[in-house]
Design an enzyme around this catalytic site. Structure first.
Site, mmCIF file in Angstrom:
data_model
loop_
_atom_site.group_PDB
_atom_site.id
_atom_site.type_symbol
_atom_site.label_atom_id
_atom_site.label_comp_id
_atom_site.label_asym_id
_atom_site.label_seq_id
_atom_site.Cartn_x
_atom_site.Cartn_y
_atom_site.Cartn_z
ATOM 1 C CG ASP A 47 -0.402 0.298 2.522
ATOM 2 O OD1 ASP A 47 0.847 0.435 2.621
ATOM 3 O OD2 ASP A 47 -1.170 0.438 3.489
ATOM 4 C CG HIS A 48 -0.854 4.804 1.396
ATOM 5 N ND1 HIS A 48 -1.912 3.906 1.449
ATOM 6 C CD2 HIS A 48 -0.891 5.497 2.554
ATOM 7 C CE1 HIS A 48 -2.565 4.071 2.589
ATOM 8 N NE2 HIS A 48 -1.958 5.020 3.281
ATOM 9 C CB CYS A 92 0.803 -2.149 4.817
ATOM 10 S SG CYS A 92 0.629 -2.951 6.423
ATOM 11 C CB THR A 137 2.589 -1.716 10.965
ATOM 12 O OG1 THR A 137 1.321 -2.223 10.489
ATOM 13 C CG2 THR A 137 2.416 -0.326 11.546
ATOM 14 N N GLY A 138 3.136 -3.548 8.262
ATOM 15 C CA GLY A 138 3.090 -4.962 7.867
ATOM 16 C C GLY A 138 1.951 -5.713 8.537
ATOM 17 N N GLY A 196 -1.596 -4.821 8.966
ATOM 18 C CA GLY A 196 -2.888 -4.911 8.278
ATOM 19 C C GLY A 196 -2.824 -5.808 7.058
ATOM 20 C CG HIS A 217 10.105 -23.909 12.915
ATOM 21 N ND1 HIS A 217 10.281 -23.646 14.254
ATOM 22 C CD2 HIS A 217 11.218 -24.589 12.532
ATOM 23 C CE1 HIS A 217 11.445 -24.153 14.659
ATOM 24 N NE2 HIS A 217 12.039 -24.716 13.621
ATOM 25 C CG ASN A 218 5.791 -20.734 11.145
ATOM 26 O OD1 ASN A 218 6.648 -19.866 11.392
ATOM 27 N ND2 ASN A 218 5.239 -21.477 12.085
ATOM 28 N NE ARG A 236 3.482 5.145 6.713
ATOM 29 C CZ ARG A 236 2.159 5.180 6.534
ATOM 30 N NH1 ARG A 236 1.346 4.647 7.434
ATOM 31 N NH2 ARG A 236 1.654 5.762 5.465
ATOM 32 N NE ARG A 285 9.709 -29.978 16.459
ATOM 33 C CZ ARG A 285 10.946 -29.805 16.003
ATOM 34 N NH1 ARG A 285 11.490 -30.686 15.184
ATOM 35 N NH2 ARG A 285 11.657 -28.752 16.358
ATOM 36 C CG HIS A 286 8.506 -27.739 12.020
ATOM 37 N ND1 HIS A 286 8.244 -27.091 13.209
ATOM 38 C CD2 HIS A 286 9.798 -28.137 12.076
ATOM 39 C CE1 HIS A 286 9.341 -27.080 13.939
ATOM 40 N NE2 HIS A 286 10.300 -27.716 13.294
HETATM 41 C C1 RB5 Z 1 -2.007 3.083 6.151
HETATM 42 O O1 RB5 Z 1 -1.976 4.386 6.630
HETATM 43 C C2 RB5 Z 1 -1.630 2.122 7.273
HETATM 44 O O2 RB5 Z 1 -2.689 1.963 8.134
HETATM 45 C C3 RB5 Z 1 -1.195 0.793 6.694
HETATM 46 O O3 RB5 Z 1 -0.127 0.981 5.827
HETATM 47 C C4 RB5 Z 1 -0.745 -0.252 7.674
HETATM 48 O O4 RB5 Z 1 0.206 0.241 8.564
HETATM 49 C C5 RB5 Z 1 -1.831 -0.986 8.356
HETATM 50 O O5 RB5 Z 1 -1.608 -1.976 9.075
#
Ligand code: RB5
Length: 146
Positions: free
Chosen positions: A8-9, A65, A67-68, A70, A98-99, A109, A132-133
């Site tokens: 995403d942005h 995204c 934070t990764g 969402g 493992h996964n 960010r 086991r995995h």
């Molecule tokens: C977008 O502003 C932000 O919410 C998205 O990139 C992400 O961090 C969501 O988990």
């Protein structure tokens, strides 16, 4: 090896850094966007990446995204996807070992460019250990019918 990547942005700049890195290493990268800072919804890009993985077009996917978080939650809603949010090379290697993750998620960010590239490399160098995995991964996938 082909790899799909979507962001995403909040993640498109890091996505560009990762694409450059992977292409320099000789991998084919399918860039699913977004490519501008204009606001988009990360769930749409999680879906695009998941489709490439599930269609068997790529070896694995990368989503980014802010934070990764969402985009990984969204990807994991799709049957067949095991998306791991990784913050270090160690967690990335374990996500494969493992996964048997088929998508990794990164925070544009929250993760530096340098760390992100180490994470991607660690994931690609690792192998699923099975045993086991495999049983545990099978149980994860069985939860899709709940
Ligand atoms: C977008 O502003 C932000 O919410 C998205 O990139 C992400 O961090 C969501 O988990």
């Amino acid at each position: 090896m082909k790899i799909a990547i979507a962001a995403d942005h909040g993640g498109f700049e890091l996505k560009g850094v990762i694409i450059k890195h992977l292409e320099e290493k000789g991998f084919e990268v399918i860039n699913l966007g977004t490519d501008t800072p204009d606001s988009v919804d990360y769930s749409d890009f999680a879906e695009k990446c998941a489709s490439e993985v599930l269609d068997g077009n790529v070896a694995f996917g990368i989503v980014v995204c802010g934070t990764g978080i969402g985009i990984s939650i969204a990807a994991n809603k799709i049957n067949g996807i095991r998306c791991a949010l990784c913050h270090s090379p160690e967690t990335a290697a374990l996500a494969k070992q493992h996964n048997n993750a088929n998508i990794i998620s990164l925070g544009g960010r929250t993760t530096s460019d340098e760390m992100a590239l180490k994470i991607v490399d660690a994931f690609m160098e690792a192998e699923f250990e099975g045993g086991r995995h495999q049983r545990r991964v099978d149980k994860i996938m069985a939860l899709e019918t709940k």
